[in-house]
Design a protein around this motif. Structure first.
Motif, PDB file in Angstrom:
ATOM      1  N   ILE A 240       0.846  -1.205   0.000  1.00 47.49           N
ATOM      2  CA  ILE A 240       0.000   0.000   0.000  1.00 47.49           C
ATOM      3  C   ILE A 240       0.878   1.251   0.000  1.00 47.49           C
ATOM      4  CG2 ILE A 240      -1.730   1.303   1.298  1.00 47.49           C
ATOM      5  CD1 ILE A 240      -2.687  -1.471   2.388  1.00 47.49           C
ATOM      6  N   ALA A 241       1.897   1.239   0.878  1.00 43.91           N
ATOM      7  CA  ALA A 241       2.776   2.405   0.975  1.00 43.91           C
ATOM      8  C   ALA A 241       3.478   2.669  -0.358  1.00 43.91           C
ATOM      9  CB  ALA A 241       3.800   2.202   2.088  1.00 43.91           C
ATOM     10  N   ASN A 242       3.852   1.587  -1.060  1.00 42.88           N
ATOM     11  CA  ASN A 242       4.508   1.735  -2.363  1.00 42.88           C
ATOM     12  C   ASN A 242       3.602   2.394  -3.393  1.00 42.88           C
ATOM     13  OD1 ASN A 242       6.971   0.691  -1.842  1.00 42.88           O
ATOM     14  ND2 ASN A 242       6.541  -1.356  -2.639  1.00 42.88           N
TER      15      ASN A 242
ATOM     16  N   TYR B 213       8.351   8.466   0.027  1.00 45.40           N
ATOM     17  CA  TYR B 213       9.586   8.002   0.666  1.00 45.40           C
ATOM     18  C   TYR B 213       9.477   7.860   2.171  1.00 45.40           C
ATOM     19  CZ  TYR B 213      11.384   8.684  -3.980  1.00 45.40           C
ATOM     20  OH  TYR B 213      11.560   8.630  -5.336  1.00 45.40           O
ATOM     21  N   PRO B 214       9.115   8.926   2.905  1.00 45.84           N
ATOM     22  CA  PRO B 214       9.038   8.732   4.360  1.00 45.84           C
ATOM     23  C   PRO B 214       8.017   7.659   4.739  1.00 45.84           C
ATOM     24  CG  PRO B 214       8.166  10.885   3.720  1.00 45.84           C
ATOM     25  CD  PRO B 214       8.823  10.302   2.518  1.00 45.84           C
ATOM     26  N   ILE B 215       6.963   7.538   3.948  1.00 44.73           N
ATOM     27  CA  ILE B 215       5.926   6.571   4.302  1.00 44.73           C
ATOM     28  C   ILE B 215       6.409   5.132   4.103  1.00 44.73           C
ATOM     29  CG2 ILE B 215       3.647   5.734   3.547  1.00 44.73           C
ATOM     30  CD1 ILE B 215       2.747   8.635   3.552  1.00 44.73           C
TER      31      ILE B 215
ATOM     32  N   PHE C 171       9.112   4.008   5.028  1.00 42.76           N
ATOM     33  CA  PHE C 171       9.877   3.568   6.188  1.00 42.76           C
ATOM     34  C   PHE C 171       9.004   3.141   7.356  1.00 42.76           C
ATOM     35  CE2 PHE C 171      13.294   5.643   3.932  1.00 42.76           C
ATOM     36  CZ  PHE C 171      14.319   4.742   4.157  1.00 42.76           C
ATOM     37  N   LEU C 172       7.772   3.645   7.380  1.00 43.67           N
ATOM     38  CA  LEU C 172       6.928   3.345   8.542  1.00 43.67           C
ATOM     39  C   LEU C 172       6.741   1.839   8.775  1.00 43.67           C
ATOM     40  CD1 LEU C 172       4.226   6.163   8.571  1.00 43.67           C
ATOM     41  CD2 LEU C 172       6.176   5.858  10.090  1.00 43.67           C
ATOM     42  N   PRO C 173       6.415   1.058   7.722  1.00 42.67           N
ATOM     43  CA  PRO C 173       6.269  -0.380   7.979  1.00 42.67           C
ATOM     44  C   PRO C 173       7.591  -1.029   8.404  1.00 42.67           C
ATOM     45  CG  PRO C 173       5.219   0.211   5.909  1.00 42.67           C
ATOM     46  CD  PRO C 173       5.991   1.404   6.349  1.00 42.67           C
ATOM     47  N   LEU C 174       8.709  -0.483   7.919  1.00 42.39           N
ATOM     48  CA  LEU C 174       9.998  -1.095   8.252  1.00 42.39           C
ATOM     49  C   LEU C 174      10.351  -0.871   9.718  1.00 42.39           C
ATOM     50  CD1 LEU C 174      12.005  -0.159   5.043  1.00 42.39           C
ATOM     51  CD2 LEU C 174      11.009  -2.371   5.634  1.00 42.39           C
ATOM     52  N   ILE C 175       9.983   0.309  10.237  1.00 44.62           N
ATOM     53  CA  ILE C 175      10.263   0.574  11.654  1.00 44.62           C
ATOM     54  C   ILE C 175       8.990   0.284  12.461  1.00 44.62           C
ATOM     55  CG2 ILE C 175      11.274   2.226  13.266  1.00 44.62           C
ATOM     56  CD1 ILE C 175      12.153   3.852  10.803  1.00 44.62           C
TER      57      ILE C 175
ATOM     58  N   ILE D 275      -3.436  11.350   2.321  1.00 41.72           N
ATOM     59  CA  ILE D 275      -2.185  12.089   2.571  1.00 41.72           C
ATOM     60  C   ILE D 275      -1.496  12.340   1.228  1.00 41.72           C
ATOM     61  CG2 ILE D 275       0.120  11.954   3.604  1.00 41.72           C
ATOM     62  CD1 ILE D 275      -1.137  10.241   5.840  1.00 41.72           C
ATOM     63  N   ALA D 276      -1.461  11.308   0.393  1.00 45.15           N
ATOM     64  CA  ALA D 276      -0.836  11.440  -0.922  1.00 45.15           C
ATOM     65  C   ALA D 276      -1.564  12.477  -1.769  1.00 45.15           C
ATOM     66  CB  ALA D 276      -0.834  10.094  -1.635  1.00 45.15           C
ATOM     67  N   ALA D 277      -2.873  12.569  -1.601  1.00 42.08           N
ATOM     68  CA  ALA D 277      -3.645  13.549  -2.371  1.00 42.08           C
ATOM     69  C   ALA D 277      -3.202  14.968  -2.036  1.00 42.08           C
ATOM     70  CB  ALA D 277      -5.130  13.383  -2.092  1.00 42.08           C
TER      71      ALA D 277
END
Ligand SMILES: Nc1ncnc2c1ncn2[C@@H]1O[C@H](COP(=O)(O)OP(=O)(O)OP(=O)(O)O)[C@@H](O)[C@H]1O
Ligand SMILES: [Mg+2]
Lengths: 253, 255
Positions: free
Chosen positions: B72-74, B178-180, B182-186, B159-161
């Protein structure tokens, strides 16, 4: 029935302190071709955006197709269609899909047939199934104008419809515009080409420094030009010369 | 009023169809949104998985919720990108000068993100099943998972909108992703937070993605969801509402 398709009074608009329109007045008769002439940055697009309900004026009044752009933007949109300064076609869709999209958004019966008719009329039959991203500038502009004609709006706005086109493509667009007017559509067009206004327009208005400095028929405009003096061959002033003379005088004030 | 509402729905559906075509016609989008997470899943399971101790007997089971959120983040950068192009190319101006519901164009993009994500998430789950993912979840739990994923998608999409509508360049529009990423990774998506240094752990345990991951994980393994569900709903519900209101404001002002 009123005879005016557009009536504008005292239109003013500024962007962050930059005053672009300083009280514009103009009238466009139904079924006529009206050309708004002006140099880069003179405010042509700003006027078009206000008249097509995309921008709100700071003050002044604009009646388009019988409705006030501020009070009844929805009704105005029913009456008009816009071809903006830069071709607004969906590049990821084919030419035919672009036309069908607009026909469906206008809730018309039989979008496919409407698309096919326009593709025919605009000589885009062969390219109809190709993505618009593969179109040349002239084809793109033709598709763009064709999209504006979906639904047969009574009042069509064309913002610099021939800028960037080669002479041949330009003449084709002129032909389309003349046909439109012959069919009873009111055409409001902006242009930087004086020849274009001469060719097409019933009435011409010149916008300079946020005001309409002259307006009238081509014949009327020519009369305002200072009479020729010591010349052996009488030379009719071209619109270009009229324009430069008037703008020049305006700058000296 | 009646006609405006009917038109809003049909217009939005037309806009949705248009923008879904864009998605299906761009290979790039499909690869990033569907194939990348699958490749990541393969990498984690067959290369790194042996070294990661999660306490779960099946690492694919542990991993899948995080992979779905990564997918989803991608994807949301593409929503910004498509919105930006429509603004820049004057497509929105064309629509707005026509007698159609104003927000239909924007909703078309948002729903495109929702629909295309649901399709790619479905494909990723199928691949996970082939890789050994098993779930004891019943129909209700699966509906819960779908609902949670849809809410998470809408949250990121709104948010993307905002980014797409207010960007000055294509790069700026896509930068939101980009910042989004990282959220699933951390978060607890790939490894348990217990092994992280304390500062990172505090962040990881208290950011929205962790509660979403934990909720989905609990639903998939048919465990009680507990407070994580309320936390996830609170986070996403709050953010999506704010993002929606803000995006609408930017949209109205820009047009
Ligand atoms: N959204 C905006 N914000 C700030 N300034 C603007 C905005 N839109 C237009 N302007 C300014 O208003 C002036 C008139 O612009 P407009 O686009 O109406 O001119 P134009 O006559 O259409 O020019 P061109 O022939 O180049 O298309 C320009 O100085 C332009 O920079
Ligand atoms: Mg302009």
């Amino acid at each position: 029935m009123q005879k005016l398709a557009i009536k504008v009074e005292g239109l003013q608009k500024s962007f962050k302190g930059l005053s672009v329109l300083k009280g514009v007045d103009l009238e466009v008769e139904k079924g006529s071709i009206f050309a708004l002439l002006g140099t880069n940055g003179s405010g042509k697009t700003t006027i078009v955006k206000i008249l097509t309900t995309l921008l709100r004026p700071d003050s002044g009044k604009a009646i388009v197709g019988g409705f006030d752009v501020n009070q009844n933007p929805g009704q105005v949109r029913q009456a008009i269609s816009l071809t903006g300064q830069f071709a607004a076609v969906d590049e990821m869709l084919t030419g035919r899909e672009n036309l069908i999209l607009i026909a469906r958004l206008r809730h018309l019966q039989n979008p496919r047939r409407i698309a096919d008719d326009l593709l025919n009329r605009f000589g885009l039959n062969e390219a109809a199934g190709r993505l618009a991203s593969t179109y040349s500038g002239g084809m793109r502009r033709r598709l763009d104008i064709a999209m504006s004609l979906v639904g047969n709006a009574q009042l069509v706005f064309l913002d610099e419809p021939t800028t960037g086109l080669d002479p041949e493509a330009r003449i084709e667009v002129w032909k389309i515009i003349k046909e439109l007017a012959a069919g009873g559509t009111t055409v409001f067009l902006t242009t930087q080409y004086l020849e274009e206004a001469e060719q097409l327009a019933d009435r011409i208005a010149i916008l300079d420094k946020g005001k309409i400095i002259v307006s009238g028929t081509l014949a009327e405009l020519k009369k305002m030009f200072p009479a020729a003096t010591v010349e052996y061959i009488e030379k009719q002033p071209s619109l270009e010369e009229i324009f430069l003379a008037i703008v020049g005088a305006n700058q000296e004030q | 009023m009646e006609t405006t509402r009917t038109y809003f729905l049909t217009d939005t559906a037309i806009m949705l169809g248009r923008s879904l075509r864009h998605v299906f016609r761009s290979m790039d989008t499909i690869i990033t949104v569907t194939l990348m997470p699958i490749a990541m899943m393969l990498l984690f399971v067959y290369v790194l998985g042996g070294a990661i101790q999660t306490g779960a007997d099946n690492y694919v089971n542990y991993l899948l919720p995080g992979i779905l959120l990564i997918a989803i983040a991608n994807s949301i950068g593409y929503t910004s990108y498509r919105l930006f192009l429509d603004m820049q190319k004057g497509i929105f101006e064309r629509f707005h000068s026509m007698p159609i519901a104003r927000s239909a164009a924007l909703w078309g993009h948002v729903l495109t993100s929702l629909v295309s994500n649901m399709i790619s998430l479905f494909i990723i789950v199928l691949v996970a099943l082939v890789m050994g993912f098993r779930s004891s979840a019943g129909v209700l739990e699966w509906l819960g998972v779908a609902g949670m994923l849809a809410l998470f998608t809408l949250t990121l999409t709104w948010i993307a909108a905002i980014a797409g509508l207010s960007a000055k360049s294509v790069d700026g529009a896509a930068a939101i992703a980009y910042p989004i990423h990282f959220l699933p990774l951390i978060s607890s998506a790939f490894v348990p937070t217990a092994t992280m240094p304390s500062a990172v752990r505090i962040f990881a345990e208290n950011q929205p993605v962790t509660s979403v991951v934990e909720t989905i994980r609990a639903l998939l393994s048919n465990q009680p969801v507990g407070s994580e569900l309320w936390l996830a709903l609170g986070w996403c519900g709050g953010i999506v509402l704010l993002a929606y209101l803000f995006a609408m404001r930017v949209y109205r002002r820009a047009n």
